[in-house]
Design a protein around this motif. Structure first.
Motif, PDB file in Angstrom:
ATOM      1  N   ALA A 225       0.746  -1.268  -0.263  1.00 17.59           N
ATOM      2  CA  ALA A 225      -0.013  -0.086   0.109  1.00 17.59           C
ATOM      3  C   ALA A 225       0.786   1.208   0.065  1.00 17.59           C
ATOM      4  O   ALA A 225       1.306   1.871   1.114  1.00 17.59           O
ATOM      5  CB  ALA A 225      -0.996  -0.058   1.157  1.00 17.59           C
ATOM      6  N   PRO A 226       1.273   1.681  -1.084  1.00 17.61           N
ATOM      7  CA  PRO A 226       2.136   2.788  -1.119  1.00 17.61           C
ATOM      8  C   PRO A 226       1.346   3.834  -0.402  1.00 17.61           C
ATOM      9  O   PRO A 226       0.054   4.226  -0.696  1.00 17.61           O
ATOM     10  CB  PRO A 226       2.289   3.090  -2.690  1.00 17.61           C
ATOM     11  CG  PRO A 226       1.071   2.451  -3.509  1.00 17.61           C
ATOM     12  CD  PRO A 226       0.699   1.186  -2.217  1.00 17.61           C
ATOM     13  N   SER A 227       2.123   4.801   0.166  1.00 18.95           N
ATOM     14  CA  SER A 227       1.690   6.148   0.864  1.00 18.95           C
ATOM     15  C   SER A 227       0.932   6.968  -0.140  1.00 18.95           C
ATOM     16  O   SER A 227       1.280   7.268  -1.200  1.00 18.95           O
ATOM     17  CB  SER A 227       2.448   6.504   1.741  1.00 18.95           C
ATOM     18  OG  SER A 227       3.061   5.825   2.809  1.00 18.95           O
ATOM     19  N   ALA A 228      -0.073   7.763   0.331  1.00 14.15           N
ATOM     20  CA  ALA A 228      -0.555   8.775  -0.410  1.00 14.15           C
ATOM     21  C   ALA A 228       0.387   9.853  -0.515  1.00 14.15           C
ATOM     22  O   ALA A 228       1.507  10.078   0.191  1.00 14.15           O
ATOM     23  CB  ALA A 228      -1.779   9.245   0.511  1.00 14.15           C
ATOM     24  N   PRO A 231       0.638  13.163   3.217  1.00 11.35           N
ATOM     25  CA  PRO A 231       0.274  12.331   4.180  1.00 11.35           C
ATOM     26  C   PRO A 231      -0.948  12.660   4.810  1.00 11.35           C
ATOM     27  O   PRO A 231      -1.344  12.184   6.135  1.00 11.35           O
ATOM     28  CB  PRO A 231       1.544  12.411   5.050  1.00 11.35           C
ATOM     29  CG  PRO A 231       2.165  13.779   4.669  1.00 11.35           C
ATOM     30  CD  PRO A 231       1.751  13.954   3.188  1.00 11.35           C
ATOM     31  N   ASN A 235      -9.999  14.475   2.222  1.00  9.33           N
ATOM     32  CA  ASN A 235     -11.293  14.767   2.167  1.00  9.33           C
ATOM     33  C   ASN A 235     -12.057  14.870   3.548  1.00  9.33           C
ATOM     34  O   ASN A 235     -13.162  15.020   3.929  1.00  9.33           O
ATOM     35  CB  ASN A 235     -12.157  13.301   1.917  1.00  9.33           C
ATOM     36  CG  ASN A 235     -11.433  11.982   2.279  1.00  9.33           C
ATOM     37  OD1 ASN A 235     -10.522  11.998   3.137  1.00  9.33           O
ATOM     38  ND2 ASN A 235     -12.066  10.953   2.192  1.00  9.33           N
TER      39      ASN A 235
ATOM     40  N   ASP B 108     -12.966  11.388  -4.423  1.00  3.33           N
ATOM     41  CA  ASP B 108     -11.884  10.447  -4.018  1.00  3.33           C
ATOM     42  C   ASP B 108     -11.932  10.117  -2.608  1.00  3.33           C
ATOM     43  O   ASP B 108     -12.470  10.822  -2.097  1.00  3.33           O
ATOM     44  CB  ASP B 108     -10.549  10.994  -4.366  1.00  3.33           C
ATOM     45  CG  ASP B 108     -10.119  11.575  -5.598  1.00  3.33           C
ATOM     46  OD1 ASP B 108      -8.860  12.201  -5.865  1.00  3.33           O
ATOM     47  OD2 ASP B 108     -10.843  11.247  -6.615  1.00  3.33           O
ATOM     48  N   GLY B 109     -11.642   8.786  -2.348  1.00  3.18           N
ATOM     49  CA  GLY B 109     -11.810   8.367  -1.038  1.00  3.18           C
ATOM     50  C   GLY B 109     -12.069   6.921  -0.794  1.00  3.18           C
ATOM     51  O   GLY B 109     -11.073   6.157  -0.379  1.00  3.18           O
ATOM     52  N   PRO B 110     -13.445   6.618  -1.123  1.00  2.16           N
ATOM     53  CA  PRO B 110     -14.340   7.265  -1.673  1.00  2.16           C
ATOM     54  C   PRO B 110     -14.984   8.282  -0.768  1.00  2.16           C
ATOM     55  O   PRO B 110     -15.225   8.057   0.262  1.00  2.16           O
ATOM     56  CB  PRO B 110     -15.474   6.306  -2.110  1.00  2.16           C
ATOM     57  CG  PRO B 110     -14.700   5.002  -2.076  1.00  2.16           C
ATOM     58  CD  PRO B 110     -13.709   5.052  -1.171  1.00  2.16           C
ATOM     59  N   THR B 111     -15.439   9.305  -1.188  1.00  2.06           N
ATOM     60  CA  THR B 111     -16.258  10.292  -0.363  1.00  2.06           C
ATOM     61  C   THR B 111     -17.540  10.594  -0.991  1.00  2.06           C
ATOM     62  O   THR B 111     -17.847  10.761  -2.334  1.00  2.06           O
ATOM     63  CB  THR B 111     -15.263  11.596  -0.286  1.00  2.06           C
ATOM     64  OG1 THR B 111     -14.175  11.230   0.225  1.00  2.06           O
ATOM     65  CG2 THR B 111     -16.117  12.768   0.838  1.00  2.06           C
ATOM     66  N   VAL B 117     -14.310   7.918   3.250  1.00  2.00           N
ATOM     67  CA  VAL B 117     -13.145   6.715   3.556  1.00  2.00           C
ATOM     68  C   VAL B 117     -12.054   7.369   3.749  1.00  2.00           C
ATOM     69  O   VAL B 117     -11.434   8.070   3.033  1.00  2.00           O
ATOM     70  CB  VAL B 117     -13.273   5.855   2.557  1.00  2.00           C
ATOM     71  CG1 VAL B 117     -12.111   4.697   2.906  1.00  2.00           C
ATOM     72  CG2 VAL B 117     -14.774   5.012   2.376  1.00  2.00           C
ATOM     73  N   VAL B 118     -11.362   7.188   4.863  1.00  2.77           N
ATOM     74  CA  VAL B 118      -9.881   7.741   5.307  1.00  2.77           C
ATOM     75  C   VAL B 118      -9.117   6.457   5.663  1.00  2.77           C
ATOM     76  O   VAL B 118      -9.136   5.789   6.473  1.00  2.77           O
ATOM     77  CB  VAL B 118      -9.893   8.882   6.340  1.00  2.77           C
ATOM     78  CG1 VAL B 118      -8.704   9.192   6.624  1.00  2.77           C
ATOM     79  CG2 VAL B 118     -10.684   9.957   5.897  1.00  2.77           C
ATOM     80  N   TYR B 120      -6.293   5.259   6.999  1.00  2.00           N
ATOM     81  CA  TYR B 120      -5.160   5.605   7.736  1.00  2.00           C
ATOM     82  C   TYR B 120      -4.909   4.525   8.522  1.00  2.00           C
ATOM     83  O   TYR B 120      -5.723   3.902   9.135  1.00  2.00           O
ATOM     84  CB  TYR B 120      -5.241   6.941   8.552  1.00  2.00           C
ATOM     85  CG  TYR B 120      -4.369   7.413   9.701  1.00  2.00           C
ATOM     86  CD1 TYR B 120      -4.409   6.957  11.004  1.00  2.00           C
ATOM     87  CD2 TYR B 120      -3.163   7.729   9.118  1.00  2.00           C
ATOM     88  CE1 TYR B 120      -3.530   7.232  11.873  1.00  2.00           C
ATOM     89  CE2 TYR B 120      -2.044   7.767  10.133  1.00  2.00           C
ATOM     90  CZ  TYR B 120      -2.450   7.837  11.346  1.00  2.00           C
ATOM     91  OH  TYR B 120      -1.207   8.020  12.107  1.00  2.00           O
ATOM     92  N   LEU B 127      -0.942   6.881   5.649  1.00  2.00           N
ATOM     93  CA  LEU B 127      -2.466   6.998   4.839  1.00  2.00           C
ATOM     94  C   LEU B 127      -2.218   6.412   3.222  1.00  2.00           C
ATOM     95  O   LEU B 127      -1.239   6.532   2.689  1.00  2.00           O
ATOM     96  CB  LEU B 127      -2.423   8.634   4.762  1.00  2.00           C
ATOM     97  CG  LEU B 127      -3.813   8.814   4.283  1.00  2.00           C
ATOM     98  CD1 LEU B 127      -4.679   8.576   5.128  1.00  2.00           C
ATOM     99  CD2 LEU B 127      -4.013  10.394   3.832  1.00  2.00           C
ATOM    100  N   ALA B 128      -2.964   5.501   3.123  1.00  2.00           N
ATOM    101  CA  ALA B 128      -2.982   4.813   2.028  1.00  2.00           C
ATOM    102  C   ALA B 128      -3.658   5.721   0.927  1.00  2.00           C
ATOM    103  O   ALA B 128      -4.415   6.494   1.137  1.00  2.00           O
ATOM    104  CB  ALA B 128      -3.803   3.417   1.995  1.00  2.00           C
ATOM    105  N   ALA B 129      -3.102   5.637  -0.348  1.00  2.00           N
ATOM    106  CA  ALA B 129      -3.685   6.435  -1.572  1.00  2.00           C
ATOM    107  C   ALA B 129      -5.010   6.142  -1.581  1.00  2.00           C
ATOM    108  O   ALA B 129      -5.567   5.183  -1.487  1.00  2.00           O
ATOM    109  CB  ALA B 129      -2.936   6.072  -2.721  1.00  2.00           C
ATOM    110  N   PRO B 130      -5.955   7.191  -1.653  1.00  2.00           N
ATOM    111  CA  PRO B 130      -7.230   6.895  -1.739  1.00  2.00           C
ATOM    112  C   PRO B 130      -7.841   6.385  -3.262  1.00  2.00           C
ATOM    113  O   PRO B 130      -7.247   6.881  -4.195  1.00  2.00           O
ATOM    114  CB  PRO B 130      -8.052   8.362  -1.522  1.00  2.00           C
ATOM    115  CG  PRO B 130      -6.856   9.199  -1.924  1.00  2.00           C
ATOM    116  CD  PRO B 130      -5.610   8.539  -1.724  1.00  2.00           C
ATOM    117  N   VAL B 155      -5.656  -2.413  -1.698  1.00  2.00           N
ATOM    118  CA  VAL B 155      -6.362  -1.665  -0.605  1.00  2.00           C
ATOM    119  C   VAL B 155      -7.545  -0.717  -0.752  1.00  2.00           C
ATOM    120  O   VAL B 155      -8.484  -0.621  -0.187  1.00  2.00           O
ATOM    121  CB  VAL B 155      -5.436  -1.040   0.324  1.00  2.00           C
ATOM    122  CG1 VAL B 155      -4.424  -2.079   1.123  1.00  2.00           C
ATOM    123  CG2 VAL B 155      -4.715   0.126  -0.146  1.00  2.00           C
TER     124      VAL B 155
END
Lengths: 463, 673
Positions: A225-228, A231, A235, B108-111, B117-118, B120, B127-130, B155
């Motif tokens: 799971a590459p990080s966003a 950080p 949203n 994005d999120g989804p939101t 959706v966060v 973390y 934080l994983a990419a949404p 994920v």
């Protein structure tokens, strides 16, 4: 020194510093069981100085004193912070005993040590941020402070080396030869805990599995799971994110809490037998529900399982009350069982206290004694006065502190007056209701009453 | 008329099915039954994004099939991995395509409007990419790749799957076969934060303070178990959030029954969502080794269902015969919840029983009747049909609950009342059946039964001295207050106590065959009665004061007639100058007696909780809290009063944790330092 055994508990606040002198042999046998406290070390330094000046016989070399045995029951700072080699430079230490769990090479403590390392890293991460922590977390974090590493090194390396000895890692089941002490006649010292297979008895399969799982899956997440790129989430607001983080379940805290409990249960528990007297020093050993193989067991439960037909098969004459009077460290009396639940599963843990310190028939004064080395300065519910009152039914060296303080013209309300004590109402919540009932000798209030820096208990031989 | 969205709308076909293929199958089904000339699409008709927004404004009035065609409902894939499915089920994971309403603000999120959706992770601190919303593809993607059942390992796919499940679960509650209204959350805000991979642990929880639903994972890297992929766990935790939104004051209760009611709603929602869903029914059938398919009697179906779900923490309590007296001293909300879950499962079985007789008569909606089905429902069909009806029977009564301290009895009375309102003719005597079920469980008393069966006009429950028009009452909370204030004496509100309107809303529910029920206007009011805590039994709270919540819920129809009144009176007398005798005086005496009993029970409960060491504070830092030291109740002190609140339950194996905790008594909340 006469023919009495002396136990001297120095007042070191919330900590332990116990000196034991067994008469006979070569000018007596002198033991120091723990030397630590939370917070500043001034009192510890004084205690060591006092022991050196007043209690120890001369050593081999001029100007030196002799101390036959140091026992550091476990690695928490309130038991080991005071083993500074500087303070002991004029003392010839003959033996240093440490819990087998402190042996980094001990194969049967590998998992427990892995947990300890994880917890240390997690807790240091928490304190690095520099933000104020709540009292409970602060206390937890203090057990992982860098200063503890130092104390570890003192005991494992510097202090033994300064005395040309190696520390001995002790465990239950070691016989006299293995322990290698030259004791006076009529004396035996048994190590009742910890068991040699530390991982098996005290860790618990669930904790082991969880820790492995956590470490494995965290690594997996880092890979897949590459990080966003940013950080912080886009949203939700920054403050919502902060609140979210503070309300997520912290595995760091969870494993640290587990680890501190396990470390307490790895305390060296000594049974000193001298002329038919039995003295029990329990470190910070805790009790849990019921003994079960593979579970996270309390040391009391394991000891009862292993020794109830042998070393613990009769009452004791002295108890060093565990963990500064915490309710976790003295098994409950049998009456408590019916209060817990309709049909509690635990059975045998409720037998221990009655077996070791039975309540005698009315009008019979107990001859057993106990000391609580404590001060209510850091963690609110310690000591648990309800427990102390219960113990006072079973020992002879008791005092009703409310009366004694009054006689001396001391207002009990003025004893606990630090910022923290006022904020958490130490007196009102935890002491007030119990001062008018007898309690066993406790170092904090004895010091308030007498101004003496230690409590003495003398034991007469039975035979 | 718009059809309710149900799981029957979900399709098992893969999402790669094109729009034209969908159109084709819709057309085919029409032609089979009607044999009219085939209708073809009107060429050249497209819907622009702006036009879709216009259509979105009236989407509720459009049938689902049209919504799906026009992109007002979009297919997303949910993926289920139930960690506790019975060992017989070889394919423990499966996917399903679900239609979710499109919203202009999908991001994005989804939101969406109600969820954010966060992703973390508190263990890694990352934080994983949404999942990204792709406007062109009208799907969630990551790095340009559409997230569907081919991306199960990602994920981001979990993020979408979880979000889809929650959107659907929310629809279940808000649907006109549910509460028939948009429901609020209990916190300040409208977006529930959803965390799919919160960290390692056998945990999942709803937390009001952080406005979040957090799902943890456990197992090992080679064999992970994600709670965010378990429909039972997600449904259960989400139901807590819903009930908290619908009745936020239940959070502040020292009564075990209120906590147990929360657990019941969680468990029963999980059961209903399982039984209403085609795909999950299929899994259930497999889990029972096909026995549900072949079962010849309802009781054997229930038996199979019970065994299939045994060992699953959220569905463990469906089959039992527990009565209230069996669990009289129970302090665990989980264990106590069994009585109510068992009771409502009994109701489900009895409804199913009545369906076996005559299927035609009991048709829930036209779509379900397969042509040529015949009038005898198989036990399996009756079972599943009854589960659908339970959405109305179990969820709609939630609006009739008092705003504070809900007991099982309150819920039972609401269920009976809702049945009467929704089905006044009641040809199958469900009303009597409900009373019978609740009596057997000792949730209703003989006196309750007598009162319920007393023939009485619907409106004769409450006579109000000062009528206000329903327009005035429903205009705002302020004007609703004037109505209540004018009628304090009739409503058992003390003259000299201020009170507030905790909620005011209307709902449009439906009954069988989607027939609309009369609009309901619901008004909830609350006040606090000071309760001093004097005595050593209150431990550290000795000398302080807490409050007892009092209040009521009034349900009106469009004409301002009172359909239902659920009251929680206080222990104070009216205290005002008007002193009406007769029925009102008797009402007040009964009210004060009830209020006094509640007050004593509150003190007793609190003392028991304190003695059992079940009240404490939460230990934590800005990086998280210590789960093992989360006591069942927390005490919040605002210097004036101490308020006792229920903590979220965390551990999935709560029962075994509670058992172990009880072995160690009050000391469990201490940290060994």
């Amino acid at each position: 020194m006469g023919n009495k055994l002396l136990i001297r508990a120095y007042n070191v606040g919330c900590g332990d510093c116990f000196y034991v002198r067994i008469p006979g042999g070569n000018d007596g046998f002198h033991i120091l069981i723990d030397c630590g406290k939370k917070g500043s070390t001034e009192l510890l330094h004084k205690a060591v100085g006092h022991i050196e000046a007043n209690l120890l016989p001369p050593g081999k070399r001029t100007g030196k004193k002799r101390l036959d045995l140091i026992v550091a029951t476990h690695r928490h700072e309130d038991h080991i912070k005071g083993f500074d080699p500087e303070w002991f430079k004029n003392i010839e230490v003959k033996n240093v005993w440490l819990s087998v769990a402190m042996d980094p090479k001990h194969p049967q403590a590998g998992k427990v040590n892995n947990l300890h390392a994880f917890a240390t890293q997690a807790m240091r991460g928490l304190t690095e941020s520099g933000r104020a922590l709540s009292p409970a977390v602060e206390l937890l974090a203090s057990l992982y402070g860098v200063s503890n590493d130092e104390a570890d090194t003192f005991l494992m390396k510097s202090l033994p080396r300064a005395n040309n000895i190696e520390p001995k890692f002790v465990h239950s089941g070691m016989n006299g030869k293995e322990l290698g002490l030259e004791l006076p006649a009529g004396t035996a010292i048994h190590v009742l805990a910890p068991e040699k297979d530390v991982d098996h008895f005290y860790l618990g399969e669930e904790t082991d599995r969880s820790l492995k799982g956590l470490q494995g899956m965290s690594a997996g997440f880092a890979k897949k799971a590459p990080s966003a790129s940013d950080p912080t989430p886009q949203n939700i607001s920054a403050s919502d994110f902060r609140v979210l983080q503070s309300r997520m379940l912290s595995n760091g805290l969870a494993f640290a809490a587990k680890d501190t409990s396990i470390q307490n249960n790895l305390s060296v528990v000594l049974l000193i037998e001298w002329r038919n007297r039995r003295l029990l020093f329990v470190g910070d050993a805790e009790w849990e529900g019921e003994f079960q193989e593979g579970k996270h067991n309390g040391s009391w439960n394991v000891m009862w399982e292993k020794h109830r037909k042998t070393h613990l098969n009769s009452p004791i004459d002295f108890l060093k009350v565990g963990h500064h009077g915490s309710i976790n460290a003295t098994p409950p009396p049998s009456e408590e069982r019916s209060k817990v639940r309709k049909a509690p599963r635990a059975v045998s843990v409720y037998q221990i206290l009655d077996a070791l310190l039975p309540v005698l028939k009315t009008n019979t004064k107990p001859t057993a004694t106990a000391i609580v080395s404590t001060e209510r300065e850091f963690y609110n519910p310690i000591p648990e006065c309800k427990l102390l009152v219960e113990l006072a039914r079973r020992v002879g060296n008791i005092r009703t502190y409310g009366n004694s303080l009054e006689k001396q013209g001391i207002d009990a309300k003025t004893i606990w007056v630090t910022e923290k004590a006022k904020r958490y109402k130490f007196f009102e919540k935890y002491e007030k209701d119990f001062l008018n009932q007898p309690q066993p000798a406790r170092t904090d209030l004895e010091f308030t009453l007498t101004g003496k820096e230690f409590i003495d208990v003398e034991i007469e031989p039975s035979s | 008329m718009a059809k309710p969205s149900t799981d029957r709308d979900s399709k098992k076909s893969p999402p790669s099915k094109t729009k034209s293929a969908e159109k084709k199958s819709a057309l085919e089904s029409v032609s089979t039954t009607r044999k009219a000339a085939p209708r073809t699409g009107i060429k050249g008709v497209r819907i622009s994004p702006d036009e879709r927004v216009n259509l979105y404004a009236v989407a509720r009035r459009l049938p689902n099939t049209f919504q799906e065609k026009s992109g007002l409902r979009l297919p997303f894939v949910t993926y289920f991995q139930d960690p506790f499915v019975a060992k017989q089920d070889p394919a423990q994971a499966f996917d399903e395509e679900v239609f979710v309403n499109w919203e202009p603000g999908l991001a994005d999120g989804p939101t969406s409007a109600r969820f954010a959706v966060v992703d973390y992770n508190s263990d890694t601190g990352r934080l994983a990419a949404p999942a990204e919303w792709d406007e062109r593809l009208q799907r969630f993607v990551i790095d340009g790749r559409v997230l569907d059942q081919t991306s199960v390992g990602l994920v981001q796919f979990h993020q979408v799957s979880l979000w889809t499940l929650l959107q659907r679960a929310l629809a279940f509650f808000e649907d006109s076969n549910g509460l028939g209204r948009t429901i609020p959350w209990a916190f300040e805000g409208n977006r529930l934060i959803v965390v799919p991979h919160a960290g390692y642990g056998e945990n999942a929880y709803y937390d009001r303070r952080s406005k979040s639903l957090q799902f943890y994972y456990f197992g090992a890297d080679e064999d992970p178990v994600y709670t965010c992929l378990s429909s039972d766990i997600v449904s259960h935790e989400f139901a807590h959030a819903v009930l908290d939104g619908v009745r936020p004051f239940l959070n502040e209760s020292s009564s075990v029954q209120t906590g147990a009611f929360h657990e019941f709603i969680g468990d029963f929602t999980a059961i209903l969502l399982t039984l209403r869903n085609n795909t999950l029914r299929g899994r259930l059938a497999v889990a029972t080794g096909g026995k549900i398919e072949q079962a010849t009697t309802l009781s054997s179906i229930a038996e199979e269902f019970g065994m299939a779900v045994s060992g699953r923490p959220y569905l463990r309590t469906a089959r039992n015969k527990d009565k209230m007296s069996d669990l009289a001293d129970e302090t665990s909300p989980h264990r106590l919840s069994q009585v109510l879950t068992g009771a409502m499962f009994d109701v489900l079985m009895r409804v199913a029983d009545s369906y076996q007789g005559n299927l035609d008569d009991q048709q829930e909606s036209d779509a379900f009747a397969a042509p040529g089905a015949g009038s005898e429902a198989t036990p399996k069909q009756a079972f599943y049909r009854a589960a659908e009806r339970m959405q109305r029977m179990a969820i709609q009564p939630l609006d009739l609950l008092p705003p504070v301290e809900v007991t099982y009895r309150d819920y039972a009375l609401a269920v009976c009342r809702a049945q009467k309102l929704s089905d006044p003719i009641d040809p199958h005597a469900y009303y009597d059946m409900l009373i019978d079920v609740f009596r057997k469980r000792e949730i209703l008393s003989a006196e309750d039964e007598m009162q319920l069966k007393e023939p009485q006009y619907l409106q004769d429950r409450l006579r109000l001295s000062v009528p206000h028009s329903i327009d005035e009452i429903s205009r705002s909370r302020a004007s609703a207050y004037l109505f209540l204030d004018d009628n304090r004496e009739d409503l058992l509100i003390p003259a000299n106590r201020d009170f507030f309107i905790s909620d005011l809303y209307d709902a449009r529910k439906r009954a069988r065959q989607n027939l609309p029920l009369p609009r309901q206007i619901i008004l909830e009011y609350v006040w606090r009665e000071e309760v001093p805590l004097n005595g050593s039994q209150f431990g550290e709270f000795n000398g302080r004061a807490t409050t007892m919540l009092c209040g009521g819920t009034l349900v009106f129809d469009d004409n301002g007639n009172v359909l239902y009144w659920a009251k929680k009176p206080g222990s104070l007398a009216y205290g005002g100058k008007r002193n009406r005798r007769g029925a009102v005086q008797r009402q007040w005496e009964a009210g004060v007696e009830a209020g006094t009993a509640r007050r004593s029970a509150l003190l007793e409960n609190l003392a028991a909780q304190i003695a059992g060491g079940r009240i404490g504070g939460v230990v934590g830092t800005e990086k998280g809290i210590l789960a093992s030291r989360m006591p069942p109740m927390t005490a919040e002190d605002d210097d004036e009063f101490v308020r006792f609140q229920l903590s979220p339950h965390l551990h999935l194996s709560q029962d075994s944790q509670e058992l172990e905790a009880e072995d160690t008594g009050a000391r469990q909340w201490e940290i060994s330092c």
